[in-house]
Design a protein around this motif. Structure first.
Motif, PDB file in Angstrom:
ATOM      1  N   MET A 184       0.433  75.878  63.225  1.00 28.89           N
ATOM      2  CA  MET A 184       0.221  75.488  61.833  1.00 28.89           C
ATOM      3  C   MET A 184       0.538  74.011  61.655  1.00 28.89           C
ATOM      4  N   LEU A 185      -0.079  73.448  60.631  1.00 29.43           N
ATOM      5  CA  LEU A 185       0.256  72.084  60.233  1.00 29.43           C
ATOM      6  C   LEU A 185       1.389  72.159  59.219  1.00 29.43           C
ATOM      7  N   ARG A 186       2.454  71.427  59.467  1.00 33.70           N
ATOM      8  CA  ARG A 186       3.594  71.390  58.544  1.00 33.70           C
ATOM      9  C   ARG A 186       3.579  70.058  57.800  1.00 33.70           C
ATOM     10  N   LEU A 187       3.638  70.139  56.475  1.00 33.54           N
ATOM     11  CA  LEU A 187       3.708  68.951  55.634  1.00 33.54           C
ATOM     12  C   LEU A 187       5.026  69.002  54.869  1.00 33.54           C
ATOM     13  N   ALA A 188       5.827  67.950  54.989  1.00 32.77           N
ATOM     14  CA  ALA A 188       7.161  67.973  54.397  1.00 32.77           C
ATOM     15  C   ALA A 188       7.501  66.630  53.775  1.00 32.77           C
ATOM     16  N   PRO A 189       8.138  66.646  52.611  1.00 35.15           N
ATOM     17  CA  PRO A 189       8.582  65.398  51.987  1.00 35.15           C
ATOM     18  C   PRO A 189       9.827  64.864  52.693  1.00 35.15           C
ATOM     19  N   GLN A 190      10.221  63.683  52.348  1.00 35.39           N
ATOM     20  CA  GLN A 190      11.436  63.086  52.886  1.00 35.39           C
ATOM     21  C   GLN A 190      12.632  63.944  52.478  1.00 35.39           C
ATOM     22  N   ASP A 191      13.646  63.979  53.346  1.00 36.11           N
ATOM     23  CA  ASP A 191      14.844  64.763  53.063  1.00 36.11           C
ATOM     24  C   ASP A 191      15.405  64.445  51.683  1.00 36.11           C
ATOM     25  N   GLY A 192      15.765  65.500  50.966  1.00 34.61           N
ATOM     26  CA  GLY A 192      16.400  65.320  49.672  1.00 34.61           C
ATOM     27  C   GLY A 192      15.438  65.167  48.518  1.00 34.61           C
ATOM     28  N   THR A 193      14.132  65.114  48.798  1.00 31.89           N
ATOM     29  CA  THR A 193      13.150  64.977  47.726  1.00 31.89           C
ATOM     30  C   THR A 193      12.349  66.264  47.601  1.00 31.89           C
ATOM     31  N   ARG A 194      11.754  66.473  46.458  1.00 34.07           N
ATOM     32  CA  ARG A 194      10.968  67.654  46.201  1.00 34.07           C
ATOM     33  C   ARG A 194       9.519  67.430  46.610  1.00 34.07           C
ATOM     34  N   LEU A 195       8.786  68.517  46.766  1.00 33.16           N
ATOM     35  CA  LEU A 195       7.376  68.399  47.117  1.00 33.16           C
ATOM     36  C   LEU A 195       6.649  67.505  46.120  1.00 33.16           C
TER      37      LEU A 195
ATOM     38  N   ARG B 171     -10.467  76.190  59.743  1.00 33.89           N
ATOM     39  CA  ARG B 171      -9.274  75.485  59.293  1.00 33.89           C
ATOM     40  C   ARG B 171      -8.028  75.984  60.009  1.00 33.89           C
ATOM     41  N   LEU B 172      -7.060  75.074  60.114  1.00 31.50           N
ATOM     42  CA  LEU B 172      -5.741  75.407  60.633  1.00 31.50           C
ATOM     43  C   LEU B 172      -4.840  75.739  59.456  1.00 31.50           C
ATOM     44  N   GLY B 173      -4.037  76.766  59.584  1.00 34.08           N
ATOM     45  CA  GLY B 173      -3.101  77.108  58.522  1.00 34.08           C
ATOM     46  C   GLY B 173      -2.143  75.958  58.253  1.00 34.08           C
ATOM     47  N   VAL B 174      -1.732  75.837  56.994  1.00 36.91           N
ATOM     48  CA  VAL B 174      -0.836  74.763  56.565  1.00 36.91           C
ATOM     49  C   VAL B 174       0.356  75.384  55.857  1.00 36.91           C
ATOM     50  N   TYR B 175       1.531  74.794  56.058  1.00 34.22           N
ATOM     51  CA  TYR B 175       2.641  75.159  55.179  1.00 34.22           C
ATOM     52  C   TYR B 175       3.394  73.909  54.753  1.00 34.22           C
ATOM     53  N   TYR B 176       3.871  73.947  53.526  1.00 33.57           N
ATOM     54  CA  TYR B 176       4.620  72.848  52.931  1.00 33.57           C
ATOM     55  C   TYR B 176       6.098  73.238  52.946  1.00 33.57           C
ATOM     56  N   MET B 177       6.935  72.359  53.466  1.00 32.05           N
ATOM     57  CA  MET B 177       8.350  72.665  53.637  1.00 32.05           C
ATOM     58  C   MET B 177       9.218  71.670  52.872  1.00 32.05           C
ATOM     59  N   GLU B 178       9.849  72.160  51.822  1.00 26.77           N
ATOM     60  CA  GLU B 178      10.802  71.352  51.069  1.00 26.77           C
ATOM     61  C   GLU B 178      12.202  71.792  51.468  1.00 26.77           C
ATOM     62  N   LYS B 179      12.951  70.920  52.112  1.00 24.08           N
ATOM     63  CA  LYS B 179      14.289  71.286  52.572  1.00 24.08           C
ATOM     64  C   LYS B 179      15.287  71.260  51.423  1.00 24.08           C
ATOM     65  N   GLY B 180      16.100  72.302  51.346  1.00 23.89           N
ATOM     66  CA  GLY B 180      17.118  72.386  50.316  1.00 23.89           C
ATOM     67  C   GLY B 180      18.357  71.601  50.692  1.00 23.89           C
ATOM     68  N   ALA B 181      19.305  71.605  49.788  1.00 24.76           N
ATOM     69  CA  ALA B 181      20.586  70.941  50.017  1.00 24.76           C
ATOM     70  C   ALA B 181      21.633  71.625  49.131  1.00 24.76           C
ATOM     71  N   GLY B 182      22.783  71.933  49.712  1.00 17.44           N
ATOM     72  CA  GLY B 182      23.833  72.590  48.953  1.00 17.44           C
ATOM     73  C   GLY B 182      23.327  73.890  48.351  1.00 17.44           C
ATOM     74  N   PRO B 183      23.510  74.098  47.041  1.00 17.10           N
ATOM     75  CA  PRO B 183      23.066  75.350  46.417  1.00 17.10           C
ATOM     76  C   PRO B 183      21.570  75.411  46.143  1.00 17.10           C
TER      77      PRO B 183
END
Length: 349
Positions: free
Chosen positions: A1-12, A75-87
Motif C-alpha cells: 500500500m501507499l502510505r501518506l502521512a503528515p509531519q509528526d504532531g500535525t493533523r491530516l 490502483r494501489l491501495g492507499v492509507y492515510y496515517m495521522e500519528k497521535g500523541a499523548g491522549p
C-alpha cells in the motif's frame, strides 16, 4: 500500500504536505525476513503504473523477491496515517476500494511454482477482509501450502474498518484449519473468535499473562495450531506503550495440567514462554506487530525454541516502533543485542 502521512504532531492536511512511503502487513513481514537474511518472496497484484513500479522497486531494494507479483489492476491501495500523541490517538484512514489486490481471485497465481522449495507461507486477516475473491484466494493458497508441505503462519490482524466481527469469525475459522502457527495481538482472539482474556483490560492497558494462557488453550482446542504467539501492547497513551510477547506450544492430548488435572478443553495447559517487557516511547507503532510476526517466523524456521523465539520476536517488534515507517530496518545482530539485554541505547562506535 501507499502510505501518506503528515509531519509528526500535525493533523491530516493541516498543512499541504504528506510524506509518501510504502507498507502493508504482509509486505512488512517480507521486508523484515529479508533483513534477517532469509530468502523472502512477496505475492500480490500491483497496477502496472509508476506507483506500482515504485512499490515493487521498494521491495526489491530490501532484497525481497517480486517475481510472483502480477502487474494488473488500476490502483494501489492507499492509507492515510495521522500519528497521535499523548491522549490523542493515532488515526488511520483507508482508501483501498477496488485496489488491484482486492480484485485478485483463485486461479490467478501458480501456487505449485510459488511453493516449490518454500519453507513457510504467511498471510494476515487483512487480505481476506478485502473482498470475497480475496477470501477465496487465501483459502486456495493455504490448501496449496499444506499440500506442498509448507508451514502456514497467520496473523489474525483484525481491522474493524474492513469487516465485521461476524464476517471475520466465519472466514478466519475456515482459514485457520490450515494454519500451523497463529500470531495475534492482545485483542484479536476476542474480536475474531470471541475468546476473551480474563483479568485483562485492554483500554486501561492492563494485561494478565495467565488469562492469555487460557486464550491459547481455547485456540488449541478449536484449531490444529502447533503454536500460538501473542504480542502484548499496554497502551498507556499514543506516545508511550508497554510491549512484550507470549509464545505457547501445543500441549500433548490427555496429559496432566499444571495442578495435576486435565484442563477443561481436554488438553494440558499449554507451555508458556514470556519475553521481557519493553517500555517504549513510540516513534511509529505501525508495523510493530508485523515485525513481531516476522520474528516468530524467523525463530520457527531457525529452530530457536520457544524462549529464544519469543525473545527475538518481542525485540524485533520493539525496535521497529523506534523507526519511522512501516518497514523494519534492523538486522538479526541488532535484534539479538536487544533481546540479550542491551537496551542502553549507547552510541556504537
Amino acid at each position: 500500500m501507499l502510505r501518506l502521512a503528515p509531519q509528526d504532531g500535525t493533523r491530516l492536511l493541516q498543512f499541504p504536505f504528506l510524506q509518501a512511503t510504502f507498507g502493508g502487513a504482509e509486505a512488512n513481514v517480507a521486508v523484515s525476513l529479508a533483513n534477517f537474511g532469509m530468502s523472502s518472496s512477496f505475492v500480490t497484484k500491483i497496477p502496472d503504473n509508476p506507483i506500482g513500479a515504485a512499490a515493487v522497486a521498494g521491495l526489491k531494494n530490501f532484497g525481497v523477491d517480486t517475481s510472483f507479483v502480477l502487474k494488473e489492476g488500476e490502483r494501489l491501495g492507499v492509507y492515510y496515517m495521522e500519528k497521535g500523541a499523548g491522549p490523542r490517538p493515532s488515526l488511520c484512514v483507508y482508501d483501498r476500494k477496488n485496489s488491484a489486490v482486492s480484485q485478485a481471485a483463485p486461479g490467478d497465481f501458480d501456487w505449485s511454482a510459488i511453493f516449490r522449495g518454500a519453507a513457510a507461507f504467511h498471510f494476515t486477516g487483512i487480505t481476506p477482509a478485502l473482498s470475497k475473491n480475496c477470501a477465496a484466494l487465501c483459502l486456495e493458497a493455504v490448501k496449496a501450502a499444506k499440500k506442498a508441505g509448507v508451514l502456514v503462519f497467520c496473523d489474525l490482524n483484525y481491522r474493524q474498518k474492513l469487516w465485521t466481527k461476524a464476517q471475520a469469525k466465519k472466514t478466519m475459522t475456515e482459514l485457520c484449519r490450515y494454519v500451523d502457527v497463529c500470531v495475534l495481538n492482545e485483542s484479536d482472539a476476542a474480536d475474531v473468535f470471541g475468546i476473551k482474556a480474563a483479568r485483562s483490560n485492554i483500554k486501561e492497558g492492563k494485561l494478565c499473562a495467565q488469562g492469555y494462557q487460557e486464550v491459547a488453550a481455547a485456540l488449541f482446542k478449536n484449531f490444529p495450531f502447533k503454536a500460538v504467539a501473542i504480542s502484548q501492547r499496554e497502551s498507556y497513551s499514543a506516545s508511550f506503550n508497554g510491549w512484550s510477547g507470549l509464545y505457547f506450544e501445543r500441549p500433548a492430548q490427555g496429559k496432566k495440567g499444571l495442578a495435576g488435572q486435565k484442563s477443561a478443553v481436554g488438553l494440558s495447559a499449554p507451555k508458556m514462554f514470556a519475553s521481557k517487557k519493553y517500555e517504549l516511547p513510540i516513534v511509529d507503532r505501525v508495523g510493530g506487530g508485523d515485525a513481531f510476526a516476522a520474528g516468530i517466523i524467523y525463530g520457527a524456521l531457525n529452530k530457536l525454541g520457544g524462549q529464544r523465539t519469543i525473545d527475538f520476536a518481542a525485540a524485533s517488534g520493539a525496535l521497529q516502533q523506534m523507526i519511522e515507517g512501516d518497514f523494519n530496518r534492523v538486522s538479526v545482530a541488532e535484534v539479538e543485542r536487544l533481546a540479550g539485554g542491551d537496551s542502553s541505547g549507547r552510541v556504537l562506535r
